[in-house]
Design an enzyme around this catalytic site. Structure first.
Site, PDB file in Angstrom:
ATOM      1  CG  ASP A 134      -2.015   0.999   1.190  1.00 33.88           C
ATOM      2  OD1 ASP A 134      -1.725   2.208   1.139  1.00 33.88           O
ATOM      3  OD2 ASP A 134      -3.187   0.586   1.228  1.00 33.88           O
ATOM      4  CG  HIS A 147     -12.766  -2.558 -12.974  1.00 33.56           C
ATOM      5  ND1 HIS A 147     -12.021  -1.657 -12.265  1.00 33.56           N
ATOM      6  CD2 HIS A 147     -14.062  -2.258 -12.725  1.00 33.56           C
ATOM      7  CE1 HIS A 147     -12.835  -0.830 -11.616  1.00 33.56           C
ATOM      8  NE2 HIS A 147     -14.077  -1.191 -11.879  1.00 33.56           N
ATOM      9  CG  HIS A 183      -9.929  -2.668  -9.198  1.00 38.42           C
ATOM     10  ND1 HIS A 183      -9.652  -2.603 -10.551  1.00 38.42           N
ATOM     11  CD2 HIS A 183      -9.540  -3.898  -8.786  1.00 38.42           C
ATOM     12  CE1 HIS A 183      -9.100  -3.755 -10.930  1.00 38.42           C
ATOM     13  NE2 HIS A 183      -9.030  -4.552  -9.867  1.00 38.42           N
ATOM     14  CG  HIS A 189      -8.941  -2.534  -2.819  1.00 38.40           C
ATOM     15  ND1 HIS A 189      -9.984  -1.818  -3.377  1.00 38.40           N
ATOM     16  CD2 HIS A 189      -8.566  -1.832  -1.723  1.00 38.40           C
ATOM     17  CE1 HIS A 189     -10.213  -0.736  -2.659  1.00 38.40           C
ATOM     18  NE2 HIS A 189      -9.369  -0.729  -1.637  1.00 38.40           N
ATOM     19  CG  HIS A 194      -6.919  -2.661   2.743  1.00 32.02           C
ATOM     20  ND1 HIS A 194      -6.046  -1.600   2.623  1.00 32.02           N
ATOM     21  CD2 HIS A 194      -8.052  -2.301   2.104  1.00 32.02           C
ATOM     22  CE1 HIS A 194      -6.635  -0.630   1.935  1.00 32.02           C
ATOM     23  NE2 HIS A 194      -7.851  -1.037   1.612  1.00 32.02           N
TER      24      HIS A 194
END
Length: 133
Positions: A30, A46, A92, A94, A96
């Protein structure tokens, strides 16, 4: 679809902080890591949210994300490894992955202020540590 920074990264834009990449996904450090080792995992295709991802792609994606999470945890030991899906900052899908040093780290994702930006060198050092784990 408007410009998507994650699509740009997924299409092969150079990034010095790639942790893992295959034909369907890429993981990278990140830009504003919450803690050292904070990694984003994205599908190359996407999808605005994970709910848009076909189930036959979601399962294998999460299996590989799990393997990446183990590497992050080995490289940056912590009591817990946080896994968060928010999706409001970039449209989009994602995931973490971040070393959770305190119980409140998970709440940092809801702060309006970003953590400091890590330099390209700092991100590459973190990525190399994870790749080697």
């Amino acid at each position: 679809m408007s410009h998507c920074i994650f699509c740009t990264i997924a299409s092969g834009a150079p990034t010095e902080s790639t942790v893992y990449e295959d034909d369907t996904m890429i993981a990278f450090i990140d830009l504003h890591p919450l803690n050292p080792g904070h990694t984003l995992v994205i599908p190359k295709q996407h999808y605005t949210t994970f709910m848009d991802m076909p189930p036959e792609e979601f399962g294998p994606f999460m299996e590989r994300a799990h393997a990446i999470a183990k590497k992050v945890h080995r490289a940056f030991p912590s009591e817990r490894l946080g896994m968060v899906v928010k999706g409001f900052d970039v449209a989009h899908a994602h995931l973490h992955l971040f070393p959770q040093l305190t119980a409140m780290d998970i709440m940092s994702h809801y702060s309006p202020e970003l953590p400091p930006e890590a330099s390209a060198v700092e991100r590459e050092v973190m990525a190399e540590k994870i790749r080697a784990a």
